[in-house]
Structure formats: C-alpha cells, structure tokens
Design a protein around this motif. Sequence first.
Motif, PDB file in Angstrom:
ATOM      1  N   VAL A 122       0.827 -15.505 -21.187  1.00  0.00           N
ATOM      2  CA  VAL A 122       0.264 -15.902 -22.481  1.00  0.00           C
ATOM      3  C   VAL A 122       0.766 -14.939 -23.549  1.00  0.00           C
ATOM      4  N   THR A 123       1.468 -15.490 -24.553  1.00  0.00           N
ATOM      5  CA  THR A 123       1.983 -14.669 -25.643  1.00  0.00           C
ATOM      6  C   THR A 123       1.558 -15.183 -27.016  1.00  0.00           C
ATOM      7  N   ASP A 124       1.002 -16.381 -27.088  1.00  0.00           N
ATOM      8  CA  ASP A 124       0.603 -16.974 -28.365  1.00  0.00           C
ATOM      9  C   ASP A 124      -0.501 -16.134 -29.006  1.00  0.00           C
ATOM     10  N   ARG A 125      -0.202 -15.558 -30.165  1.00  0.00           N
ATOM     11  CA  ARG A 125      -1.137 -14.654 -30.842  1.00  0.00           C
ATOM     12  C   ARG A 125      -2.445 -15.353 -31.209  1.00  0.00           C
ATOM     13  N   GLU A 126      -2.351 -16.609 -31.628  1.00  0.00           N
ATOM     14  CA  GLU A 126      -3.554 -17.345 -32.015  1.00  0.00           C
ATOM     15  C   GLU A 126      -4.489 -17.516 -30.813  1.00  0.00           C
ATOM     16  N   ILE A 127      -3.932 -17.855 -29.673  1.00  0.00           N
ATOM     17  CA  ILE A 127      -4.746 -18.005 -28.465  1.00  0.00           C
ATOM     18  C   ILE A 127      -5.301 -16.653 -28.040  1.00  0.00           C
ATOM     19  N   LEU A 128      -4.489 -15.623 -28.091  1.00  0.00           N
ATOM     20  CA  LEU A 128      -4.948 -14.298 -27.690  1.00  0.00           C
ATOM     21  C   LEU A 128      -6.047 -13.769 -28.608  1.00  0.00           C
ATOM     22  N   GLN A 129      -6.062 -14.204 -29.877  1.00  0.00           N
ATOM     23  CA  GLN A 129      -7.141 -13.812 -30.782  1.00  0.00           C
ATOM     24  C   GLN A 129      -8.414 -14.592 -30.477  1.00  0.00           C
ATOM     25  N   LYS A 130      -8.258 -15.820 -30.027  1.00  0.00           N
ATOM     26  CA  LYS A 130      -9.411 -16.694 -29.771  1.00  0.00           C
ATOM     27  C   LYS A 130     -10.005 -16.483 -28.382  1.00  0.00           C
ATOM     28  N   VAL A 131      -9.150 -16.225 -27.404  1.00  0.00           N
ATOM     29  CA  VAL A 131      -9.587 -16.145 -26.009  1.00  0.00           C
ATOM     30  C   VAL A 131      -9.296 -14.752 -25.461  1.00  0.00           C
ATOM     31  N   THR A 132     -10.300 -14.170 -24.835  1.00  0.00           N
ATOM     32  CA  THR A 132     -10.119 -12.897 -24.150  1.00  0.00           C
ATOM     33  C   THR A 132      -9.916 -13.188 -22.675  1.00  0.00           C
ATOM     34  N   PHE A 133      -8.739 -12.838 -22.165  1.00  0.00           N
ATOM     35  CA  PHE A 133      -8.429 -13.058 -20.759  1.00  0.00           C
ATOM     36  C   PHE A 133      -8.845 -11.862 -19.929  1.00  0.00           C
ATOM     37  N   PRO A 134      -9.329 -12.077 -18.731  1.00  0.00           N
ATOM     38  CA  PRO A 134      -9.489 -13.370 -18.076  1.00  0.00           C
ATOM     39  C   PRO A 134     -10.739 -14.097 -18.581  1.00  0.00           C
ATOM     40  N   LEU A 135     -10.563 -15.346 -18.880  1.00  0.00           N
ATOM     41  CA  LEU A 135     -11.671 -16.177 -19.333  1.00  0.00           C
ATOM     42  C   LEU A 135     -12.557 -16.559 -18.149  1.00  0.00           C
ATOM     43  N   VAL A 136     -11.956 -16.743 -16.999  1.00  0.00           N
ATOM     44  CA  VAL A 136     -12.678 -17.073 -15.782  1.00  0.00           C
ATOM     45  C   VAL A 136     -12.675 -15.831 -14.887  1.00  0.00           C
ATOM     46  N   GLN A 137     -13.837 -15.479 -14.389  1.00  0.00           N
ATOM     47  CA  GLN A 137     -13.997 -14.257 -13.590  1.00  0.00           C
ATOM     48  C   GLN A 137     -13.760 -14.533 -12.100  1.00  0.00           C
ATOM     49  N   GLN A 138     -13.531 -13.467 -11.348  1.00  0.00           N
ATOM     50  CA  GLN A 138     -13.275 -13.588  -9.917  1.00  0.00           C
ATOM     51  C   GLN A 138     -14.414 -14.313  -9.209  1.00  0.00           C
ATOM     52  N   SER A 139     -15.650 -14.004  -9.542  1.00  0.00           N
ATOM     53  CA  SER A 139     -16.791 -14.655  -8.878  1.00  0.00           C
ATOM     54  C   SER A 139     -16.802 -16.156  -9.142  1.00  0.00           C
ATOM     55  N   GLN A 140     -16.354 -16.569 -10.324  1.00  0.00           N
ATOM     56  CA  GLN A 140     -16.295 -18.002 -10.640  1.00  0.00           C
ATOM     57  C   GLN A 140     -15.187 -18.686  -9.843  1.00  0.00           C
ATOM     58  N   LEU A 141     -14.087 -17.989  -9.610  1.00  0.00           N
ATOM     59  CA  LEU A 141     -13.021 -18.536  -8.772  1.00  0.00           C
ATOM     60  C   LEU A 141     -13.506 -18.665  -7.326  1.00  0.00           C
ATOM     61  N   GLU A 142     -14.257 -17.664  -6.866  1.00  0.00           N
ATOM     62  CA  GLU A 142     -14.827 -17.753  -5.527  1.00  0.00           C
ATOM     63  C   GLU A 142     -15.792 -18.936  -5.436  1.00  0.00           C
ATOM     64  N   ASP A 143     -16.558 -19.168  -6.510  1.00  0.00           N
ATOM     65  CA  ASP A 143     -17.440 -20.338  -6.561  1.00  0.00           C
ATOM     66  C   ASP A 143     -16.628 -21.630  -6.462  1.00  0.00           C
ATOM     67  N   SER A 144     -15.454 -21.652  -7.088  1.00  0.00           N
ATOM     68  CA  SER A 144     -14.595 -22.842  -7.014  1.00  0.00           C
ATOM     69  C   SER A 144     -14.174 -23.120  -5.576  1.00  0.00           C
ATOM     70  N   LEU A 145     -13.870 -22.062  -4.814  1.00  0.00           N
ATOM     71  CA  LEU A 145     -13.519 -22.252  -3.405  1.00  0.00           C
ATOM     72  C   LEU A 145     -14.710 -22.795  -2.622  1.00  0.00           C
ATOM     73  N   GLY A 146     -15.896 -22.288  -2.910  1.00  0.00           N
ATOM     74  CA  GLY A 146     -17.099 -22.810  -2.263  1.00  0.00           C
ATOM     75  C   GLY A 146     -17.347 -24.261  -2.636  1.00  0.00           C
ATOM     76  N   ASN A 147     -17.110 -24.593  -3.896  1.00  0.00           N
ATOM     77  CA  ASN A 147     -17.274 -25.976  -4.350  1.00  0.00           C
ATOM     78  C   ASN A 147     -16.270 -26.901  -3.665  1.00  0.00           C
ATOM     79  N   LEU A 148     -15.036 -26.408  -3.461  1.00  0.00           N
ATOM     80  CA  LEU A 148     -14.036 -27.201  -2.755  1.00  0.00           C
ATOM     81  C   LEU A 148     -14.482 -27.449  -1.318  1.00  0.00           C
TER      82      LEU A 148
END
Length: 155
Positions: A122-148
């Motif tokens: 990600v290099t787009d300055r407008e997006i980087l000003q609007k969104v702080t990465f990571p937007l999705v946290q590790q625990s939420q990704l783990e939740d996605s695996l559980g949901n799958l």
Amino acid sequence: MSDNGSITVSRTINASTKDLFDVLTNPERHAELDGSGFVVSDEKTDRITATGQVFRMNMTGDHMSGDYQTDNTVVGYDPNHLVAWQTAPAGSEPAGWQWIWELKALDSGDTDVTLTYDWSKVTDREILQKVTFPLVQQSQLEDSLGNLAAAVVKN
C-alpha cells in the motif's frame, strides 16, 4: 505471525481441500467467514473460477465512515490449493493489500489452512491517511479460520 506488512495465521480444519475451496470461492459466503465484521454481503454471486475476475462486496466500518463497497481482483487461483485477491474501494484499482488463502491436504483427510492479510504494497497516500494498517487484527483473522471451519460443516 505478524511482520511490518502482513499477518499470517494457520489452522488445521477437519475438512477436505475441495470442500474448503468450495466455500472460499463463493463470495456469497464471505460475510459468513469474515472475522472482522466488515463484510456485509456480496453484490454479485458468481463463483471465483480464475485469476483476473473481480467480485464486489458490500462492507461497513468506521474506517470508511459507514457503508461502502470494495472491488476484489482475483490474483491467485489454484483449484483446491489457493485463492487470493487484492482489495480496493469500488471503482478503483487495487491499492496494495491482499488476502491469500492457502490449503494443504493432510494424509488424515484434514487440511492445513493458512490465511495471510498482506498490506505491504500500500503506497496510496490518501488511503494511508484514511486507514491505519493493519485494519484487521490477528485475532480477527483467527476468527475467520474458525468461521471457515464452521461454514464447511454447513456446506
């Protein structure tokens, strides 16, 4: 596991790669899988069948001041092994973050599933000003695996 531009999580799921891939390649089921709570529904329910396809998702989140849509360009597709897409605000080119789902069959019939959320390009300055990465946290990704894992049982 996390580094400066990506988070990767893994889990063994008691399901075949074919059954898991069937769920992952159906955008209609992505809201069911999403551990972040951002995905509301899909806009178009065509199954993912190849790289280059674009599917649109209806989303919501304070980071975008409420409801919005994303266009997701499929950048990786290997039946029963890999599906990956780059995400961008609807109507724009991918801005440098992507989701990668990798499936590895085990002798037991189970599958090792690895999910990577990568925002390293990600290099787009407008997006980087609007969104702080990571937007999705590790625990939420783990939740996605559980949901799958839960979703494939319903399949």
